[in-house]
Scaffold this active site. Sequence first.
Site, short mmCIF file in Angstrom:
data_model
loop_
_atom_site.label_atom_id
_atom_site.label_comp_id
_atom_site.label_asym_id
_atom_site.label_seq_id
_atom_site.Cartn_x
_atom_site.Cartn_y
_atom_site.Cartn_z
N HIS A 256 0.87 -1.18 0.00
CA HIS A 256 0.00 0.00 0.00
C HIS A 256 0.91 1.23 0.00
O HIS A 256 1.73 1.40 -0.91
CB HIS A 256 -0.91 -0.11 1.23
CG HIS A 256 -2.03 0.87 1.33
ND1 HIS A 256 -2.42 1.69 0.30
CD2 HIS A 256 -2.86 1.18 2.37
CE1 HIS A 256 -3.43 2.45 0.70
NE2 HIS A 256 -3.71 2.16 1.96
N HIS B 137 -2.42 -2.17 -9.78
CA HIS B 137 -3.42 -1.58 -8.90
C HIS B 137 -4.67 -2.44 -8.93
O HIS B 137 -5.02 -2.98 -9.96
CB HIS B 137 -3.76 -0.15 -9.36
CG HIS B 137 -4.40 0.65 -8.27
ND1 HIS B 137 -5.74 0.60 -8.02
CD2 HIS B 137 -3.86 1.46 -7.33
CE1 HIS B 137 -6.01 1.38 -6.98
NE2 HIS B 137 -4.89 1.91 -6.55
N ASP C 102 2.74 5.54 -6.85
CA ASP C 102 3.99 5.45 -6.09
C ASP C 102 5.23 5.30 -6.95
O ASP C 102 6.35 5.35 -6.45
CB ASP C 102 3.92 4.25 -5.13
CG ASP C 102 2.96 4.51 -3.99
OD1 ASP C 102 2.92 5.67 -3.53
OD2 ASP C 102 2.24 3.59 -3.58
#
Length: 422
Positions: free
Chosen positions: A263, A302, A358
Amino acid sequence: MPDSITITDNRTGESFEVPIVDGGVDSAEWKNNLPGLWFNDPGYTTTSACLSSITEIKGDEGILRYRGYPIEQLAEQSTYLEVAYLLVNGELPDKGQYDQWVHDITHHTYTHENFRRRFVDGFHFNAHPMGMLTSSLAAMSTFYPEAKDIEDPANRMLQITRLIAKLPTLAAASYRFSIGMPYVFPENDLSFPHNFLSMMFKVAEDKYETDPAIVRALDILFILHADHEQNCSTTTARTVGSAHADPYSSVAAAAAALYGPRHGGANEAVLNMLDEIGTYDQVDDFIAGVKRGERRLMGFGHRVYKNFDPRATIIKNAADEVFKVTGSNPRLDIALKLEEAALNDEYFISRKLYPNVDFYSGLIYQSLGFPPEMFTVLFAIPRVSGWLAHWNEMLEHNSRITRPRQLYTGAAERPYVAIGDR
Ligand code: CMC
């Protein structure tokens, strides 16, 4: 054609009709007609856990909207504090509301002296800043016992304001502690992102100055990370909050979930991965290892986006603006080659794996001077507004305690055997 589905129980031949509402079906219909038969859905891949009007994601189209406003427009024209107001209150503030909100946030940035001296100073010298932040949030509930009154909307809003305001202070304190530098107090005349940078990096100067492009880039990153509907940490905040825990405890639990490398911890993991790859010519070998299943390509994939992550696109542009000021990040070439290699490879194409938020954020954070251990903390600073918007919405909806079922696969009943006879 009716907007419904019909389910037939082949054991009995009985059918029942379930209406489709807002793109879903009410599980109560299933429960009432087929008692004791549970959905098995580990990871909640096909389960909606709530009704929510905060954030809309259309994964296949790469769409992300906060309260209806496209993320691209918010990132371009808004500020993080405006977005936080929007998430929490449901509407963009007018000028008077915004000024009041900024004033309120600014005047809640300080932490209690005992908290800083006794609690933050008590950590081990090499404590990870994210571990410090998570426990600091939980400890903060002891400083605000009145936060337990979660039934009072005005009290909830006070705690929300406090938490959004104090996150940068806690984050910067954890960093300064980890490098043995004295804490820097918040300054009321600085903007939210500028104040955070000042608390992080100020040394002996009267005022911490930096390029406005840097302040803006950080604010954009805060906007992009502010909410993402029912992700792992938000679901945790809702779950803990559903037991009527106070908001500090609920948000501490959410921060613990965010810490994980699948995460929010992925941004730190991306940088570590790029360091491990080391050089441009090692990229192909690394990709081959990922395809053999030896490891994951961090910053890729994702659960919801299967086309592209709109936040990653905006971040890539923000990175260009930052690199104009700081000079390029030496790892950028490796990241670009990794992205190109993956996007052209059947393994990643067939699994719909694309760069997520990210993948590039860590490169920006690093160029701004943040060490990798701070990356997830940087994610948590704005995400607290999303967690709290969901926590508040859940309490407004008067939702039930989260308590899923399981399919038991263990041993059938058996008699206890004394230890000497086993
Ligand atoms: N690298 C290599 N293979 C991957 C990756 C990856 N990053 N992500 C998924 N896969 C493969 C996975 O092995 C599986 O292959 P197969 O069907 O052959 O078994 C397939 O793709 C589906 O993966 P999954 O684990 O079922 O997908 P998921 O929806 O459960 O997990 C994820 C989503 C984000 C946890 C995962 O893609 C991942 O671990 N990515 C790397 C960590 C990361 O970048 N996380 C940040 C997510 S965005 C920000 C945030 O949420 O905080």
